[in-house]
Scaffold this active site. Sequence first.
Site, PDB file in Angstrom:
ATOM      1  N   CYS A   1       0.844  -1.197   0.000  1.00 26.76           N
ATOM      2  CA  CYS A   1       0.000   0.000   0.000  1.00 26.76           C
ATOM      3  C   CYS A   1       0.879   1.246   0.000  1.00 26.76           C
ATOM      4  O   CYS A   1       1.731   1.413   0.877  1.00 26.76           O
ATOM      5  CB  CYS A   1      -0.905  -0.019   1.226  1.00 26.76           C
TER       6      CYS A   1
ATOM      7  N   CYS B   1       0.432   3.383   3.071  1.00 27.29           N
ATOM      8  CA  CYS B   1       1.066   2.743   4.233  1.00 27.29           C
ATOM      9  C   CYS B   1       2.583   2.904   4.178  1.00 27.29           C
ATOM     10  O   CYS B   1       3.247   3.029   5.212  1.00 27.29           O
ATOM     11  CB  CYS B   1       0.706   1.258   4.295  1.00 27.29           C
TER      12      CYS B   1
ATOM     13  N   ASP C   1      25.607   8.968 -32.634  1.00 29.73           N
ATOM     14  CA  ASP C   1      27.038   9.023 -32.903  1.00 29.73           C
ATOM     15  C   ASP C   1      27.295   8.006 -34.021  1.00 29.73           C
ATOM     16  O   ASP C   1      26.550   7.033 -34.160  1.00 29.73           O
ATOM     17  CB  ASP C   1      27.811   8.648 -31.648  1.00 29.73           C
TER      18      ASP C   1
END
Length: 701
Positions: free
Chosen positions: A16, A19, A395
């Site tokens: 949670c 929590c 590149d």
Amino acid sequence: MKKKNIQEYRLQNLSCANCAMKFEKNVQSIPTVEEVQLNFGAAKLTVKGDASIEQLCAAGAFDGIKVVPASSKEETNTLFYKKKENILAGISLLFVIAGYLMGALQGENHIITIGLFLIAIIIGGYTIFKDGFRNLLHFDFDMKTLMTIAVIGAAIVGEWKEGAVVVFLFAVSEALEAYSMNKARQSIRQLMDIAPATALVRRKGQVVELATEDVQIGDILIVKPGQKIAMDGEIINGMSTVNQAPITGESIPVKKEVGDEVFAGTLNEEGALEITVTKHVKDTTIAKIINLVEEAQAEKAPSQKFVDRFAKYYTPAIIIVAIIVGIVPPLIVGDWHHWIYQGLAVLVVGCPCALVISTPVAIVTAIGNAARQGVLIKGGIHLEQLGHIKVIAFDKTGTLTKGVPEVTNVLAFQDTSEELLIQLVAGVEHSSQHPLAKAVLNYANNRSISSVKGTDFQSVTGKGAYATVDNQQIFVGSVQWIQEMMEIPTIILKEIESLQCEGKSVIVVASKNSLLGIIAIADQVRSNCNNVLQNLKSIGISNTVILTGDAQTTAKAIAQQLHITDVKADLLPEDKLNAMKELQKQYGVVAMVGDGVNDAPALAAASVGIAMGGAGTDTALETADVALMADDLGKLPYTIRLSRKTLRIIKENIMFALGLKILALLLIIPGWLTLWIAIFADMGATLLVVLNSLRLIRIQK
């Protein structure tokens, strides 16, 4: 100065998000703790200061959060049927069923029926009420507080049956949320299980089995066919093929022999190997990947920050709406029982579970999936940025090409022979690390051309190098640089241009007074480049650019071969940085693909910096926003598709989370909202968000 005591822990049963925030506050309140950081996505806790595991477990006792050392191999989550709250929910269900049966026989208002529902409420809601009452005293309105008020309110107005069912359904919703986060975190657990916990080591002539934490740098690993390599190291004896899929995502085994680097967690397939350990267990490539993936999952994406800000005001707003619904209508039309009940249902609808989890569960799943495919995405912000990319700059050397250039043409002038020209250049380049220098040295070695190492070597960034060879100063570098020193005849410039038009890099060799010759070097284009660029165009990357230090004609030849739309050549490192800034002004969000070393400034300035071959390069892992662990551009289209899919799923999740709740709240108008509908809206939104996010697991290369 005393070193700060920093400890890392794994968390069990953390599902949670609200929590998690509360647990973090509880740990921070421990007097001996200076600083705490909780990574919800990775279920990981970092504590600076002194705190015992007992103290940390006590801080998480309100939600059954358990704490174990980060190095522990202990199962990180309690099995579903062993969780206390799930056992209580199961018992509660039995009493709910018994209440329904008794209600059918004796009526819903019979004292035994009410008693059965009351027992179901007390048993199933024990943990909810315990925290809910405590939060209520501190005016901390989280989802358990809202549920506590709603269920007690339902009991007060005589809705015992619905109060009992809501408690059970809320427990089901909590279990689904826990399942979803555990499923999303499996990618990290799978990474942690890749490398073996022990290794066979030869010490003082004896072969012993040691825990990887006890293996030291310089120890000799003995790896038999079919065994996993336990540590990063270098082969000193034997030859085999090694499956590096856990690190690079590539399933095709790679041939390894003496002198080659190998990684912890990869599989030795054929021959027996002896390997010198080069890194401690905490510094291995797989350990770094795990750490970076966990850090990435902790970093909040823009959409997640928005949701967190929204949720901060969302819950208080829902409470105010619930109070208004419960008080205002009955003052006008009466029927306090009905409207208080409606207000309680609004509180249940207001639980922000699905909304809070909507973004992190998608990002955790996507980053974990990418890691298994050999793509390291270092944060939710980079994952989201990738989804907005319209332009990619590449590149050239080592990215679009193989990065192993070869000498193709040697033209010597005046009295200089081709062999002497190569000798002089090799003498200068002995101390150089430039890829073109290595090509000349390889050419000399392959033809057994000996050379004398030059003295007073100096490298001129972006231009070339010079040294004293055979008592004369020799300059080796770009055409432009040599032209600054002396005039190059038109006929030679035409020859140079002709070679460059073929896609070859040309270096010019000169002494202080005269032009000695030119050497043409070609770097072969990667075999899958055309397919990759076609795939990128098919998914909407309409503009591709080459940023290179090579000559314009050389870069254009590669661009034509690969159908790249723009070329910016003859660039020094600072020029690449300026070119990237110009591209961003023109297009907005621009990605840069490079090797993570020479292109560091441009990679850092890009909206998303993507490094090639991260498995063997610490710099790439540290500096890039995204690292393709295998030296394979083929992962690029997959990564962009994954990011775009993640963006779509996050938007869908937020729509599901808010949409279902808005629909439920609209039922207040005709007075149809019930506690059942409210809890199903909340549980349904959570379930939809979870299942939708887990679709990201299926996305493959």
